[in-house]
Write an enzyme that holds these catalytic residues in place. Structure first.
Site, PDB file in Angstrom:
ATOM      1  N   CYS A  52      28.939   6.018  41.550  1.00  0.00           N
ATOM      2  CA  CYS A  52      30.237   6.010  42.228  1.00  0.00           C
ATOM      3  C   CYS A  52      30.852   4.630  42.088  1.00  0.00           C
ATOM      4  O   CYS A  52      30.143   3.622  42.076  1.00  0.00           O
ATOM      5  CB  CYS A  52      30.107   6.417  43.688  1.00  0.00           C
ATOM      6  SG  CYS A  52      28.832   5.558  44.614  1.00  0.00           S
TER       7      CYS A  52
ATOM      8  N   GLU B  82      38.731   6.019  50.940  1.00  0.00           N
ATOM      9  CA  GLU B  82      38.958   6.339  49.532  1.00  0.00           C
ATOM     10  C   GLU B  82      39.541   7.723  49.321  1.00  0.00           C
ATOM     11  O   GLU B  82      39.246   8.655  50.061  1.00  0.00           O
ATOM     12  CB  GLU B  82      37.631   6.245  48.758  1.00  0.00           C
ATOM     13  CG  GLU B  82      37.054   4.861  48.746  1.00  0.00           C
ATOM     14  CD  GLU B  82      35.773   4.743  47.957  1.00  0.00           C
ATOM     15  OE1 GLU B  82      35.498   3.630  47.484  1.00  0.00           O
ATOM     16  OE2 GLU B  82      35.033   5.734  47.822  1.00  0.00           O
TER      17      GLU B  82
ATOM     18  N   HIS C 157      42.264   3.663  48.717  1.00  0.00           N
ATOM     19  CA  HIS C 157      42.274   3.315  47.293  1.00  0.00           C
ATOM     20  C   HIS C 157      41.568   4.411  46.498  1.00  0.00           C
ATOM     21  O   HIS C 157      40.844   5.234  47.045  1.00  0.00           O
ATOM     22  CB  HIS C 157      41.625   1.948  47.053  1.00  0.00           C
ATOM     23  CG  HIS C 157      40.212   1.842  47.540  1.00  0.00           C
ATOM     24  ND1 HIS C 157      39.881   1.636  48.870  1.00  0.00           N
ATOM     25  CD2 HIS C 157      39.032   1.919  46.877  1.00  0.00           C
ATOM     26  CE1 HIS C 157      38.574   1.580  49.000  1.00  0.00           C
ATOM     27  NE2 HIS C 157      38.022   1.760  47.804  1.00  0.00           N
TER      28      HIS C 157
END
Length: 187
Positions: free
Chosen positions: A79, A126, A44
């Protein structure tokens, strides 16, 4: 430098939808934050921000111990993930405000893919966009997100990371090395 009177506001949830991407950062759907981090993780979109002050120090945060993954670990300034339908430019500014109560002009410097297992509670997988920016504002951290924070000189951070690697998040270690290697970190 923990604030004696921190803000405490939940700014994301396990049910929040994240953007699924392929290895070329093309959107291919959405998934809940919980599902994205289950097992070995599902790829993702994410982002990481590094803010430097006029002394050249970088702002670090210690993630809240309540975080599902890497709670209590030191990491980069901020983040997170963009929400479905949200651009990275909007998401990065939203999270700086949500987590730290600050704004900063940011420069996108690169993106990369990583996967890291935490334990049986889940993992990260990620495609992460990395940004750098400058500010001399001290943060007003959101205690739901951040346990502690500090400014640190790049050389001191690098030495600390070599001496105590397990205290830092896996993405932060990868990102910091690349920022150093590519000349974005000036001691």
């Amino acid at each position: 430098m923990a604030d004696p009177n921190p803000r405490y506001e939940t700014v994301s949830s396990e049910s929040e939808n994240l953007i699924l991407v392929d290895e070329h950062d093309q959107e291919i759907g959405s998934i809940s934050k919980a599902e994205a981090h289950d097992g070995h993780g599902t790829l993702h979109r994410a982002f990481s921000i590094f803010l430097f002050n006029s002394k050249g120090e970088v702002l670090l945060q210690k993630r809240s111990a309540e975080k599902r993954l890497w709670g209590g670990y030191w990491s980069n300034t901020c983040c997170s993930h963009p929400r479905v339908g949200e651009t990275l430019d909007v998401a990065t500014q939203r999270r700086l405000q949500d987590e730290l109560g600050i704004t900063a002009e940011l420069e996108h410097v690169y993106h990369f893919i990583y996967q890291a297992d935490f334990d049986e509670t889940g993992a990260e997988h990620e495609l992460c966009h990395v940004y750098v920016g400058r500010t001399d504002e001290d943060p007003q951290p959101n205690a739901a997100e951040i346990e502690d924070w500090r400014w640190i000189a790049p050389d001191d951070l690098t030495a600390e990371m070599k001496a105590n690697r397990q205290a830092f998040t896996p993405w932060f270690k990868l990102e910091w090395k690349r920022l150093e290697d590519e000349g974005f970190v000036v001691p």
